[in-house]
Design a protein around this motif. Structure first.
Motif, PDB file in Angstrom:
ATOM      1  N   VAL A  77     -24.862 160.727  58.628  1.00  0.00           N
ATOM      2  CA  VAL A  77     -23.775 160.127  59.392  1.00  0.00           C
ATOM      3  C   VAL A  77     -24.097 160.331  60.865  1.00  0.00           C
ATOM      4  O   VAL A  77     -24.572 161.399  61.268  1.00  0.00           O
ATOM      5  CB  VAL A  77     -22.415 160.764  59.066  1.00  0.00           C
ATOM      6  CG1 VAL A  77     -21.295 160.069  59.847  1.00  0.00           C
ATOM      7  CG2 VAL A  77     -22.128 160.691  57.590  1.00  0.00           C
ATOM      8  N   THR A  78     -23.842 159.316  61.656  1.00  0.00           N
ATOM      9  CA  THR A  78     -24.148 159.357  63.083  1.00  0.00           C
ATOM     10  C   THR A  78     -22.882 159.116  63.889  1.00  0.00           C
ATOM     11  O   THR A  78     -22.019 158.321  63.496  1.00  0.00           O
ATOM     12  CB  THR A  78     -25.192 158.271  63.435  1.00  0.00           C
ATOM     13  OG1 THR A  78     -26.388 158.514  62.691  1.00  0.00           O
ATOM     14  CG2 THR A  78     -25.516 158.274  64.915  1.00  0.00           C
ATOM     15  N   LEU A  79     -22.765 159.786  65.031  1.00  0.00           N
ATOM     16  CA  LEU A  79     -21.658 159.506  65.949  1.00  0.00           C
ATOM     17  C   LEU A  79     -22.126 159.691  67.385  1.00  0.00           C
ATOM     18  O   LEU A  79     -23.097 160.405  67.663  1.00  0.00           O
ATOM     19  CB  LEU A  79     -20.447 160.398  65.637  1.00  0.00           C
ATOM     20  CG  LEU A  79     -20.574 161.917  65.760  1.00  0.00           C
ATOM     21  CD1 LEU A  79     -20.394 162.399  67.204  1.00  0.00           C
ATOM     22  CD2 LEU A  79     -19.545 162.604  64.875  1.00  0.00           C
ATOM     23  N   ARG A  80     -21.423 159.037  68.282  1.00  0.00           N
ATOM     24  CA  ARG A  80     -21.667 159.172  69.727  1.00  0.00           C
ATOM     25  C   ARG A  80     -20.382 159.636  70.398  1.00  0.00           C
ATOM     26  O   ARG A  80     -19.284 159.191  70.032  1.00  0.00           O
ATOM     27  CB  ARG A  80     -22.109 157.848  70.346  1.00  0.00           C
ATOM     28  CG  ARG A  80     -23.486 157.369  69.909  1.00  0.00           C
ATOM     29  CD  ARG A  80     -23.869 156.103  70.670  1.00  0.00           C
ATOM     30  NE  ARG A  80     -25.082 155.517  70.162  1.00  0.00           N
ATOM     31  CZ  ARG A  80     -26.317 155.846  70.563  1.00  0.00           C
ATOM     32  NH1 ARG A  80     -26.462 156.774  71.494  1.00  0.00           N
ATOM     33  NH2 ARG A  80     -27.372 155.259  70.041  1.00  0.00           N
ATOM     34  N   THR A  81     -20.545 160.486  71.390  1.00  0.00           N
ATOM     35  CA  THR A  81     -19.393 160.998  72.135  1.00  0.00           C
ATOM     36  C   THR A  81     -19.341 160.458  73.560  1.00  0.00           C
ATOM     37  O   THR A  81     -18.600 160.957  74.391  1.00  0.00           O
ATOM     38  CB  THR A  81     -19.439 162.535  72.171  1.00  0.00           C
ATOM     39  OG1 THR A  81     -20.686 162.967  72.741  1.00  0.00           O
ATOM     40  CG2 THR A  81     -19.306 163.107  70.773  1.00  0.00           C
ATOM     41  N   ASN A  82     -20.164 159.430  73.841  1.00  0.00           N
ATOM     42  CA  ASN A  82     -20.117 158.766  75.147  1.00  0.00           C
ATOM     43  C   ASN A  82     -20.518 157.303  74.968  1.00  0.00           C
ATOM     44  O   ASN A  82     -20.813 156.865  73.857  1.00  0.00           O
ATOM     45  CB  ASN A  82     -21.029 159.478  76.158  1.00  0.00           C
ATOM     46  CG  ASN A  82     -22.450 159.631  75.646  1.00  0.00           C
ATOM     47  OD1 ASN A  82     -23.040 158.695  75.098  1.00  0.00           O
ATOM     48  ND2 ASN A  82     -23.015 160.821  75.806  1.00  0.00           N
ATOM     49  N   THR A  83     -20.544 156.578  76.068  1.00  0.00           N
ATOM     50  CA  THR A  83     -20.820 155.140  75.994  1.00  0.00           C
ATOM     51  C   THR A  83     -22.298 154.813  75.936  1.00  0.00           C
ATOM     52  O   THR A  83     -22.663 153.636  75.882  1.00  0.00           O
ATOM     53  CB  THR A  83     -20.201 154.431  77.211  1.00  0.00           C
ATOM     54  OG1 THR A  83     -20.731 155.010  78.416  1.00  0.00           O
ATOM     55  CG2 THR A  83     -18.680 154.586  77.226  1.00  0.00           C
ATOM     56  N   SER A  84     -23.163 155.820  75.961  1.00  0.00           N
ATOM     57  CA  SER A  84     -24.609 155.575  75.917  1.00  0.00           C
ATOM     58  C   SER A  84     -25.005 154.884  74.625  1.00  0.00           C
ATOM     59  O   SER A  84     -24.421 155.116  73.568  1.00  0.00           O
ATOM     60  CB  SER A  84     -25.365 156.889  76.047  1.00  0.00           C
ATOM     61  OG  SER A  84     -26.739 156.727  75.758  1.00  0.00           O
ATOM     62  N   ARG A  85     -26.027 154.026  74.715  1.00  0.00           N
ATOM     63  CA  ARG A  85     -26.601 153.398  73.522  1.00  0.00           C
ATOM     64  C   ARG A  85     -28.057 153.813  73.381  1.00  0.00           C
ATOM     65  O   ARG A  85     -28.873 153.108  72.779  1.00  0.00           O
ATOM     66  CB  ARG A  85     -26.502 151.874  73.630  1.00  0.00           C
ATOM     67  CG  ARG A  85     -25.084 151.350  73.787  1.00  0.00           C
ATOM     68  CD  ARG A  85     -24.341 151.358  72.480  1.00  0.00           C
ATOM     69  NE  ARG A  85     -24.704 150.231  71.637  1.00  0.00           N
ATOM     70  CZ  ARG A  85     -24.156 149.997  70.449  1.00  0.00           C
ATOM     71  NH1 ARG A  85     -23.234 150.804  69.974  1.00  0.00           N
ATOM     72  NH2 ARG A  85     -24.531 148.955  69.729  1.00  0.00           N
ATOM     73  N   GLY A  86     -28.383 154.992  73.935  1.00  0.00           N
ATOM     74  CA  GLY A  86     -29.750 155.485  73.903  1.00  0.00           C
ATOM     75  C   GLY A  86     -30.133 156.059  72.556  1.00  0.00           C
ATOM     76  O   GLY A  86     -29.392 155.990  71.567  1.00  0.00           O
TER      77      GLY A  86
END
Length: 416
Positions: free
Chosen positions: A179-188
């Motif tokens: 499972v993956t998640l991001r905690t900011n708007t980066s798409r890196g």
């Protein structure tokens, strides 16, 4: 006849390319091989009576088993007593909206030839994430949400849950699920990721069983690809979550990533009912309690395309011509054909003959000619670019050589 048998053996390599393989050899045969394979290994009956039984049970079926995928020793987290807060509902009435919120993120981004897609099932209470995972050039498939218009609030959540079942086979342990998640708007390339385990099918249980897998936020680690980022901060979801994704890979997360032994490549299908957050309750509850869904508003694919950098918009069409997935699959298939002792000319003739049955001779010749023309153009352009940059590379090496030989040696020092 020998050539024909040889081609049929190699055609499995080309199943991942729905529109084009080794010059689109036997595309209909590829699809039939996938279907045959699926029927052979499926742990779910495909009879008419079984479908009628599923419809009778309906989408509110109680056949959901709660499990935890926590790697921690927290007994409270491992408990199945939790409140579920769905974010994406893939049951019949909500499939279209939920499916349209996701995009594929397969190993094609790093030169691989795997492919997958999240698809609706209009007459089922789940959506199917399925595809072909290939080891050449990558070895993973994935999907992720489009950018959220507003981050998802996680103030009252303890982790992410996935309600799913493996529909393609009964060997979930031969793949690495994440499972993956991001905690900011980066798409890196750096994201927070956690592995989870899909329980192996219990033959004593109903084959209709879905499992509700709970992955606590404490399990998520900052990674770049499969490699953990050393001394990275723990995940902080206090500001919300900006992206959720799933991936299936041959790589185990670690500071030194390693490949899963006995990894199973090829076709897979994960049937998904819901994805969302869960909250561990301190009071006694029976099983899991579901609350109303949280609204997850993502931008459309058209809006995401408009937000791409200008340079990427300019060079993207050129990159698709010279570095397309179809071309990589053709090269991979042709390489395998050559190892089998077959020439490029014989492969082209076979491709023309195979497409002739579907498209007719004229369209088959036209398609083959266009493929060959693009491949020739790509080869010529690549050769020209290499010749163009060869003098630059030589000059750079000469500069480094001169600099290294003219640099002053270490000076003697005295100690007092």
């Amino acid at each position: 006849m020998r050539s024909r048998r040889l081609f049929l053996q190699v055609n499995a390599v080309l199943v991942a390319s729905w529109s084009c393989g080794a010059f689109q050899i036997a595309s209909r045969t590829d699809i039939s091989l996938v279907n045959k394979h699926h029927r052979k290994v499926s742990v779910f009956p495909v009879t008419k009576s079984s479908y009628q039984e599923r419809e009778r049970r309906g989408q509110n079926s109680a056949h959901v088993r709660a499990v935890s995928s926590s790697s921690s020793d927290d007994e409270e987290t491992k408990s199945s007593e939790a409140t579920l807060i769905p974010v994406f509902d893939f049951t019949a009435s909500n499939q279209a909206a939920s499916v349209s919120s996701f995009e594929r993120i397969d190993d094609a981004i790093m030169g691989g030839i795997s492919t997958s897609a999240l698809r609706e099932n209009a007459d089922k209470d789940y959506s199917s994430w399925s595809g072909i995972c290939r080891l050449e050039g990558g070895g993973f498939c994935g999907m992720r949400t489009l950018p959220f218009k507003e981050p998802l609030e996680t103030k009252h959540a303890d982790g992410i849950f996935v309600e799913c079942r493996l529909g393609s086979d009964d060997e979930p342990e031969r793949r690495v699920w994440k499972v993956t998640l991001r905690t900011n708007t980066s798409r890196g390339e750096m994201v927070y990721q956690a592995q989870f385990t899909i329980p192996k099918d219990n033959k004593d249980q109903s084959q209709e069983m879905f499992v509700c897998i709970k992955v606590p936020f404490s399990d998520f680690k900052l990674v770049r690809g499969p490699r953990m980022v050393p001394d990275a901060p723990a995940v902080d979801t206090s500001s919300g979550i900006y992206q959720i994704g799933l991936s299936m890979s041959k790589f185990i997360i670690g500071l030194v990533p390693r490949e899963l032994e006995n990894f199973r490549p090829g076709f897979f299908e994960l049937q998904i009912r819901r994805i969302g957050f869960f909250k561990i309750e301190t009071f006694a509850v029976e099983g899991s309690v579901t609350t109303p869904s949280v609204a997850a508003n993502t931008i459309s694919k058209q809006e995401a395309e408009k937000k791409r950098p200008t340079l990427l918009k300019i060079f993207s069409p050129i990159a698709k011509v010279f570095f397309s997935e179809q071309s990589r699959r053709r090269r991979s298939a042709m390489s395998l054909l050559k190892k089998r002792g077959l020439s490029r000319g014989r492969a082209i003739l076979w491709g023309i003959k195979s497409r002739k049955n579907s498209y007719g001779l004229i369209r088959s010749l036209a398609k083959t000619t266009s493929i060959i023309s693009i491949d020739v153009l790509r080869t010529v352009t690549s050769s020209c670019l290499r010749l163009l940059f060869l003098p630059v590379g030589l000059l750079f090496r000469m500069f480094r050589f001169v600099k290294k030989n003219n640099s002053p040696g270490p000076t003697a020092t005295t100690t007092q």
